[in-house]
Design a protein around this motif. Structure first.
Motif, short mmCIF file in Angstrom:
data_model
loop_
_atom_site.label_atom_id
_atom_site.label_comp_id
_atom_site.label_asym_id
_atom_site.label_seq_id
_atom_site.Cartn_x
_atom_site.Cartn_y
_atom_site.Cartn_z
N SER A 2 56.44 9.53 41.38
CA SER A 2 56.44 10.04 40.01
C SER A 2 55.92 8.95 39.07
O SER A 2 56.51 7.88 38.95
CB SER A 2 57.85 10.45 39.60
OG SER A 2 57.89 10.81 38.25
N ASP A 3 54.79 9.24 38.41
CA ASP A 3 54.20 8.30 37.47
C ASP A 3 54.41 8.78 36.04
O ASP A 3 54.27 9.98 35.75
CB ASP A 3 52.69 8.17 37.71
CG ASP A 3 52.36 7.38 38.97
OD1 ASP A 3 53.28 6.81 39.57
OD2 ASP A 3 51.17 7.35 39.34
N ARG A 4 54.73 7.85 35.14
CA ARG A 4 54.81 8.13 33.73
C ARG A 4 54.15 7.00 32.96
O ARG A 4 54.14 5.85 33.42
CB ARG A 4 56.27 8.30 33.28
CG ARG A 4 56.95 9.56 33.83
CD ARG A 4 58.33 9.74 33.25
NE ARG A 4 58.98 10.96 33.72
CZ ARG A 4 58.85 12.16 33.18
NH1 ARG A 4 58.08 12.31 32.11
NH2 ARG A 4 59.48 13.20 33.66
N LEU A 40 52.87 1.53 32.79
CA LEU A 40 52.92 2.53 33.85
C LEU A 40 54.26 2.41 34.56
O LEU A 40 54.61 1.35 35.09
CB LEU A 40 51.78 2.32 34.84
CG LEU A 40 51.75 3.26 36.05
CD1 LEU A 40 51.48 4.69 35.60
CD2 LEU A 40 50.70 2.80 37.08
N ARG A 42 56.61 3.92 37.56
CA ARG A 42 56.51 4.65 38.81
C ARG A 42 57.88 4.72 39.48
O ARG A 42 58.52 3.71 39.73
CB ARG A 42 55.50 3.97 39.74
CG ARG A 42 55.31 4.61 41.10
CD ARG A 42 54.05 4.08 41.75
NE ARG A 42 52.86 4.56 41.05
CZ ARG A 42 51.67 3.94 41.09
NH1 ARG A 42 51.54 2.80 41.76
NH2 ARG A 42 50.64 4.45 40.45
N ASP A 43 58.33 5.95 39.70
CA ASP A 43 59.65 6.17 40.30
C ASP A 43 60.74 5.42 39.56
O ASP A 43 61.65 4.84 40.16
CB ASP A 43 59.65 5.77 41.78
CG ASP A 43 58.69 6.62 42.60
OD1 ASP A 43 58.48 7.79 42.24
OD2 ASP A 43 58.14 6.10 43.60
N PRO A 65 45.84 5.73 36.64
CA PRO A 65 45.76 6.79 37.65
C PRO A 65 45.51 8.15 37.00
O PRO A 65 45.90 8.39 35.86
CB PRO A 65 47.14 6.76 38.32
CG PRO A 65 47.72 5.43 37.98
CD PRO A 65 47.14 5.04 36.65
N ASP A 66 44.86 9.04 37.75
CA ASP A 66 44.58 10.37 37.23
C ASP A 66 45.86 11.11 36.84
O ASP A 66 45.83 11.97 35.95
CB ASP A 66 43.82 11.19 38.27
CG ASP A 66 42.40 10.67 38.50
OD1 ASP A 66 41.91 9.92 37.63
OD2 ASP A 66 41.81 11.01 39.54
N THR A 67 46.98 10.76 37.46
CA THR A 67 48.24 11.46 37.20
C THR A 67 48.73 11.28 35.77
O THR A 67 49.50 12.11 35.26
CB THR A 67 49.33 10.97 38.16
OG1 THR A 67 49.38 9.52 38.10
CG2 THR A 67 49.04 11.39 39.60
N VAL A 68 48.29 10.21 35.11
CA VAL A 68 48.77 9.94 33.76
C VAL A 68 47.65 9.84 32.73
O VAL A 68 47.92 9.61 31.56
CB VAL A 68 49.63 8.65 33.71
CG1 VAL A 68 50.88 8.79 34.56
CG2 VAL A 68 48.80 7.44 34.14
N GLU A 70 45.60 12.02 31.27
CA GLU A 70 45.62 12.97 30.16
C GLU A 70 46.76 12.67 29.19
O GLU A 70 46.57 12.72 27.97
CB GLU A 70 45.75 14.39 30.71
CG GLU A 70 45.68 15.46 29.64
CD GLU A 70 45.73 16.86 30.22
OE1 GLU A 70 45.82 17.82 29.41
OE2 GLU A 70 45.69 17.02 31.45
N GLU A 71 47.92 12.35 29.73
CA GLU A 71 49.07 12.03 28.88
C GLU A 71 48.81 10.76 28.08
O GLU A 71 49.15 10.68 26.90
CB GLU A 71 50.33 11.87 29.73
CG GLU A 71 51.54 11.30 29.01
CD GLU A 71 52.08 12.19 27.89
OE1 GLU A 71 52.87 11.68 27.07
OE2 GLU A 71 51.71 13.38 27.84
#
Length: 371
Positions: A2-4, A40, A42-43, A65-68, A70-71
């Motif tokens: 889980s990335d934020r 970033l 992560r977990d 990372p692509d996971t974040v 857009e946010e």
């Protein structure tokens, strides 16, 4: 996995001209941020951290990372988002500068005034009038104590306390918010002339509140509190209080939008003193600029809170003015739009001096003239 992502302003500039335009005007207000940390997570743990200014933010965002991605782009845009004024009855409350919200408690067990305004409408009316005259933009009326250990209030009793105060404040032409977590109280308050729903449960306590606020088209203030039931202070368990509160408020913002509430009508409050230790409150206060990345106006309610006593030899509630002003200035320096306070005249004076300093800084060029 889980990335934020979080984009936290770190330093401020007196104005954009002081750093050749390399600054961001936080929330469309009077504070300019110069340096930022892109974090970033992560977990639940911080995985990487980049430092940058506005001039090189794009290079940092390109590494994410692509996971974040857009946010991160949304948060960067949110930091500089200017918020439109709130139209509250006949009053317009601009959000391009700090505004003061005066507290009117009509409870028998308020920690700040001991119930002085509950059964004495003349005293309550005089207090509200004095706050408006002193410069309060909004009067916040509450009929239930939410201090730690306070018993829950029956809805009928809360209405009996709140509605007369709403009516006499409305007769003054005041902009009125109602501090309640019950939809029945909120609906009756709107009918009596209130304009804002200030919900310390972020509209989790009563499922009807979102629907009611959406139908009314009114601004809502969503505050962080860890408790899910009657005790809003219970159940606090933070991995990182700043990031956890940020994520929680983002979820409540999105829930409000999903319920039909306009983004322009959502104000967020990190909930100082609600289920948080002294260290956690201090961490949130120091991180306040981060919360502009949520894209909403911010409210700070730290007036006379217990943390002031904890830092001041356990000063009694009535002896916490200095600490309250210090926290209000901290909020202003972080670009907070709304300050919820007990001591309106003193806070307005502090705000006016602060605003004068900020205005002067915009024309204060430090370069020496050429000879």
């Amino acid at each position: 996995m889980s990335d934020r992502i979080y984009i936290r302003p770190l330093t401020s500039a007196s104005g954009p001209q002081a750093v050749e335009g390399d600054a961001v005007r936080l929330g469309g207000g009077m504070v300019y941020a110069r340096e930022f940390a892109v974090i970033l997570r992560r977990d639940g743990a911080v995985a990487e951290r980049w430092l940058c200014t506005a001039s090189d933010i794009e290079s940092v965002l390109g590494k994410l990372p692509d996971t974040v991605a857009e946010e991160a782009s949304a948060q960067w845009s949110n930091l500089g988002l200017a918020h439109p004024p709130m139209q509250l009855g006949e009053r317009t409350v601009r959000l391009d500068q700090p505004q003061v919200m005066g507290i009117l408690n009509v409870t028998p067990d308020s920690f700040s005034d001991g119930g002085a305004f509950l059964d004495n409408p003349e005293a309550g009316r005089a207090h509200a009038s004095a706050m408006l005259e002193a410069g309060a933009a909004i009067i916040d009326i509450g009929g239930e104590s939410t201090r730690p250990g306070a018993p829950a209030t029956w809805e009928g009793d809360e209405k009996d306390r709140v509605l007369p105060a709403v009516e006499y404040c409305s007769a003054m032409g005041a902009a009125i918010s109602v501090d309640t977590r019950r939809a029945g109280v909120l609906e009756a308050a709107f009918e009596a002339g209130a304009h804002i729903a200030n919900d310390v449960s972020a509209m989790r306590h009563d499922a009807r509140s979102f629907e009611l606020a959406a139908r009314a088209g009114c601004p809502v203030i969503l505050m962080h509190a860890p408790g899910k039931g009657e005790d809003l202070h219970a159940g606090a368990d933070y991995d990182n209080v700043v990031f956890d509160v940020f994520d929680w408020l983002a979820e409540r913002r999105d829930a409000a939008v999903a319920a039909g509430i306009s983004r322009a009508n959502i104000v967020l409050d990190p909930g100082i003193g609600f289920g948080k230790s002294l260290a956690e409150n201090l961490a949130l206060l120091n991180a306040l600029p981060l919360f502009h990345a949520l894209g909403q106006p911010l409210l700070l309610g730290a007036s006379r809170k217990r943390m002031i006593g904890a830092l001041s030899h356990e000063a009694d509630v009535e002896d916490r003015l200095g600490g309250s002003i210090a926290l209000a200035i901290a909020g202003m320096n972080a670009g907070v739009q709304l300050l919820r306070v007990h001591d309106v005249a003193e806070t307005v004076q502090a705000r006016n001096v602060w605003r004068g300093l900020r205005d002067a800084a915009l024309t204060d060029f430090s370069e020496l003239p050429e000879v």
